[in-house]
Design a protein around this motif. Structure first.
Motif, PDB file in Angstrom:
ATOM      1  N   TYR A  98       0.836  -1.208   0.000  1.00 46.13           N
ATOM      2  CA  TYR A  98       0.000   0.000   0.000  1.00 46.13           C
ATOM      3  C   TYR A  98       0.867   1.253   0.000  1.00 46.13           C
ATOM      4  CZ  TYR A  98      -3.493   3.420   1.558  1.00 46.13           C
ATOM      5  OH  TYR A  98      -4.316   4.516   1.662  1.00 46.13           O
ATOM      6  N   ASP A  99       1.868   1.236   0.860  1.00 44.34           N
ATOM      7  CA  ASP A  99       2.795   2.365   0.975  1.00 44.34           C
ATOM      8  C   ASP A  99       3.498   2.628  -0.359  1.00 44.34           C
ATOM      9  OD1 ASP A  99       4.269   4.367   2.149  1.00 44.34           O
ATOM     10  OD2 ASP A  99       4.889   3.179   3.873  1.00 44.34           O
ATOM     11  N   GLU A 100       4.051   1.564  -0.952  1.00 46.08           N
ATOM     12  CA  GLU A 100       4.772   1.698  -2.212  1.00 46.08           C
ATOM     13  C   GLU A 100       3.838   2.068  -3.363  1.00 46.08           C
ATOM     14  OE1 GLU A 100       8.281   1.141  -3.093  1.00 46.08           O
ATOM     15  OE2 GLU A 100       8.329   1.687  -0.974  1.00 46.08           O
ATOM     16  N   ALA A 101       2.646   1.447  -3.377  1.00 47.35           N
ATOM     17  CA  ALA A 101       1.683   1.732  -4.444  1.00 47.35           C
ATOM     18  C   ALA A 101       1.257   3.200  -4.417  1.00 47.35           C
ATOM     19  CB  ALA A 101       0.455   0.829  -4.312  1.00 47.35           C
ATOM     20  N   LYS A 102       1.036   3.729  -3.214  1.00 47.40           N
ATOM     21  CA  LYS A 102       0.679   5.146  -3.091  1.00 47.40           C
ATOM     22  C   LYS A 102       1.772   6.044  -3.643  1.00 47.40           C
ATOM     23  CE  LYS A 102      -1.148   7.303   0.316  1.00 47.40           C
ATOM     24  NZ  LYS A 102      -1.447   7.830   1.670  1.00 47.40           N
ATOM     25  N   GLN A 103       3.008   5.755  -3.266  1.00 46.72           N
ATOM     26  CA  GLN A 103       4.124   6.576  -3.729  1.00 46.72           C
ATOM     27  C   GLN A 103       4.274   6.511  -5.248  1.00 46.72           C
ATOM     28  OE1 GLN A 103       5.654   8.654  -1.616  1.00 46.72           O
ATOM     29  NE2 GLN A 103       4.225   7.805  -0.113  1.00 46.72           N
ATOM     30  N   ALA A 104       4.114   5.301  -5.796  1.00 47.95           N
ATOM     31  CA  ALA A 104       4.239   5.134  -7.252  1.00 47.95           C
ATOM     32  C   ALA A 104       3.116   5.849  -7.990  1.00 47.95           C
ATOM     33  CB  ALA A 104       4.238   3.648  -7.605  1.00 47.95           C
ATOM     34  N   LEU A 105       1.893   5.727  -7.488  1.00 50.82           N
ATOM     35  CA  LEU A 105       0.748   6.377  -8.139  1.00 50.82           C
ATOM     36  C   LEU A 105       0.848   7.897  -8.038  1.00 50.82           C
ATOM     37  CD1 LEU A 105      -2.149   4.000  -6.989  1.00 50.82           C
ATOM     38  CD2 LEU A 105      -1.267   4.263  -9.317  1.00 50.82           C
ATOM     39  N   LEU A 106       1.324   8.387  -6.896  1.00 51.56           N
ATOM     40  CA  LEU A 106       1.506   9.839  -6.752  1.00 51.56           C
ATOM     41  C   LEU A 106       2.578  10.356  -7.706  1.00 51.56           C
ATOM     42  CD1 LEU A 106       1.356  10.225  -2.854  1.00 51.56           C
ATOM     43  CD2 LEU A 106      -0.220  11.264  -4.493  1.00 51.56           C
ATOM     44  N   LYS A 107       3.584   9.532  -7.947  1.00 55.47           N
ATOM     45  CA  LYS A 107       4.692   9.946  -8.792  1.00 55.47           C
ATOM     46  C   LYS A 107       4.377   9.833 -10.277  1.00 55.47           C
ATOM     47  CE  LYS A 107       9.623   9.033  -9.624  1.00 55.47           C
ATOM     48  NZ  LYS A 107      10.802   8.220  -9.209  1.00 55.47           N
ATOM     49  N   TRP A 108       3.699   8.741 -10.668  1.00 54.39           N
ATOM     50  CA  TRP A 108       3.547   8.446 -12.090  1.00 54.39           C
ATOM     51  C   TRP A 108       2.156   8.713 -12.649  1.00 54.39           C
ATOM     52  CZ3 TRP A 108       8.060   8.004 -14.224  1.00 54.39           C
ATOM     53  CH2 TRP A 108       9.125   7.477 -13.511  1.00 54.39           C
ATOM     54  N   THR A 109       1.209   9.119 -11.817  1.00 56.85           N
ATOM     55  CA  THR A 109      -0.138   9.406 -12.310  1.00 56.85           C
ATOM     56  C   THR A 109      -0.576  10.780 -11.807  1.00 56.85           C
ATOM     57  OG1 THR A 109      -1.380   8.527 -10.406  1.00 56.85           O
ATOM     58  CG2 THR A 109      -0.656   6.932 -12.094  1.00 56.85           C
ATOM     59  N   PRO A 110      -1.656  11.325 -12.339  1.00 56.95           N
ATOM     60  CA  PRO A 110      -2.143  12.638 -11.874  1.00 56.95           C
ATOM     61  C   PRO A 110      -2.863  12.562 -10.528  1.00 56.95           C
ATOM     62  CG  PRO A 110      -2.902  12.127 -14.124  1.00 56.95           C
ATOM     63  CD  PRO A 110      -2.384  10.869 -13.541  1.00 56.95           C
ATOM     64  N   LEU A 111      -2.988  11.369  -9.940  1.00 56.74           N
ATOM     65  CA  LEU A 111      -3.724  11.213  -8.685  1.00 56.74           C
ATOM     66  C   LEU A 111      -3.080  12.006  -7.553  1.00 56.74           C
ATOM     67  CD1 LEU A 111      -4.479   7.366  -8.709  1.00 56.74           C
ATOM     68  CD2 LEU A 111      -6.102   9.216  -9.097  1.00 56.74           C
ATOM     69  N   GLU A 112      -3.933  12.508  -6.671  1.00 60.03           N
ATOM     70  CA  GLU A 112      -3.481  13.215  -5.481  1.00 60.03           C
ATOM     71  C   GLU A 112      -4.052  12.527  -4.256  1.00 60.03           C
ATOM     72  OE1 GLU A 112      -4.699  17.245  -5.909  1.00 60.03           O
ATOM     73  OE2 GLU A 112      -3.274  17.687  -7.517  1.00 60.03           O
ATOM     74  N   GLU A 113      -3.559  12.886  -3.082  1.00 62.85           N
ATOM     75  CA  GLU A 113      -4.021  12.287  -1.837  1.00 62.85           C
ATOM     76  C   GLU A 113      -5.539  12.424  -1.745  1.00 62.85           C
ATOM     77  OE1 GLU A 113      -3.192   9.931   1.076  1.00 62.85           O
ATOM     78  OE2 GLU A 113      -1.443  11.040   0.344  1.00 62.85           O
TER      79      GLU A 113
END
Length: 298
Positions: A188-203
């Motif tokens: 979960y931790d890694e997936a969040k970081q990857a999605l925040l970095k590589w996609t337009p998704l925000e918290e």
């Protein structure tokens, strides 16, 4: 995190600890309440043809048989110990992950995936060692057709098998919880970081949901065989001369020998059907509660 009234550092730390572990426990309990019927079905599937080879009945058939023969209430067998366990075990399991991660960062100057995984293993194993009796009560209640109360089940176990029986299967349970927490939290931790970095998704909700779905898939694949072994050991009764498995390794060997390798994944689909939504609900609710309490996101 807002300071406690009066600004006392000790009080602020106490409030933070309460919110930190409380939000985790409430989130896991909420997820458990929603997915409990699938957990009951999973346990029934894991106990099919114990010690035998043969054709397995599917999840839908088990579900239908339970409702027809035992009534809809059977889908909520063991709910009381399950919720009790969720609040305590869930609060400890998720709550200890971040302190363990901070210790790794302080000691080694890194929080890469390996250290996150190790933090999850430690948090999950410690939480299970303390709460194993509630898990034993849960699975015993889920297999019971006598509608015995949780207190009645506890009394029967202690009288017939002794206090030690409440820690039956604690080894595989700790291994499962360690793998579960590690795979869930680290992924979960890694997936969040990857999605925040590589996609337009925000918290926010969408990010939390997508990350938790990835974590739920990873944790199911990692823990299904250990979960099945843990269930077999916890349901084994010592007093009736029917002890089949000496320990977790012997249980795994006997299951593979007598039932086949694929039997280690008995109840695997039910486990995924339960653990996937449970993981999503847990993280989404936990993140929201942390936001409401003025805490940072996981």
């Amino acid at each position: 995190m807002q300071p406690a009234p009066g600004g006392a550092p000790g009080a602020a730390a106490s409030y933070y600890a309460l919110y930190h572990f409380g939000t985790s426990g409430v989130a896991v309990a909420a997820a458990t309440a929603v997915t409990h019927p699938l957990d009951v079905v999973k346990v029934r599937l894991q106990m099919q043809l114990a010690g035998q080879r043969g054709n397995l009945v599917g999840m839908g058939t088990i579900f239908t048989q339970m409702v027809q023969l035992e009534g809809p209430r059977s889908l909520y067998l063991g709910l009381a110990p399950a919720l009790t366990r969720s609040v305590i075990y869930g609060g400890l399991r998720l709550g200890l992950y971040e302190p363990c991660k901070y210790v790794c960062n302080y000691a080694f100057g890194s929080t890469n995936f390996a250290f996150k995984f190790a933090s999850g293993v430690i948090a999950g194993a410690l939480a299970t060692a303390l709460t194993n009796p509630t898990e034993v009560l849960k699975v015993r209640s889920q297999m019971s057709t006598s509608r015995t109360s949780t207190i009645g089940v506890l009394k029967n176990i202690v009288e017939e098998e002794g206090i030690k029986a409440l820690w039956k299967g604690v080894g595989p349970a700790m291994a499962r919880a360690g793998c579960l927490t590690a795979s869930q939290m680290a992924t979960y931790d890694e997936a969040k970081q990857a999605l925040l970095k590589w996609t337009p998704l925000e918290e926010g909700l969408q990010l939390h949901f997508m990350s938790s779905c990835i974590a739920g898939t990873a944790s199911t694949l990692a823990t299904a065989p250990i979960d099945m072994i843990k269930t077999r050991l916890m349901l084994q009764r010592e007093c009736k001369g029917a002890r089949v498995y000496r320990n977790g390794f012997h249980c795994a060997y006997q299951v593979v020998l007598t039932e086949g390798v694929t039997s280690l994944y008995k109840g695997g689909f039910a486990a995924f059907a339960r653990l996937g939504p449970q993981t999503a609900i847990t993280f989404v609710v936990c993140e929201k509660l942390r936001e409401l309490a003025g805490m940072t996101a996981i």
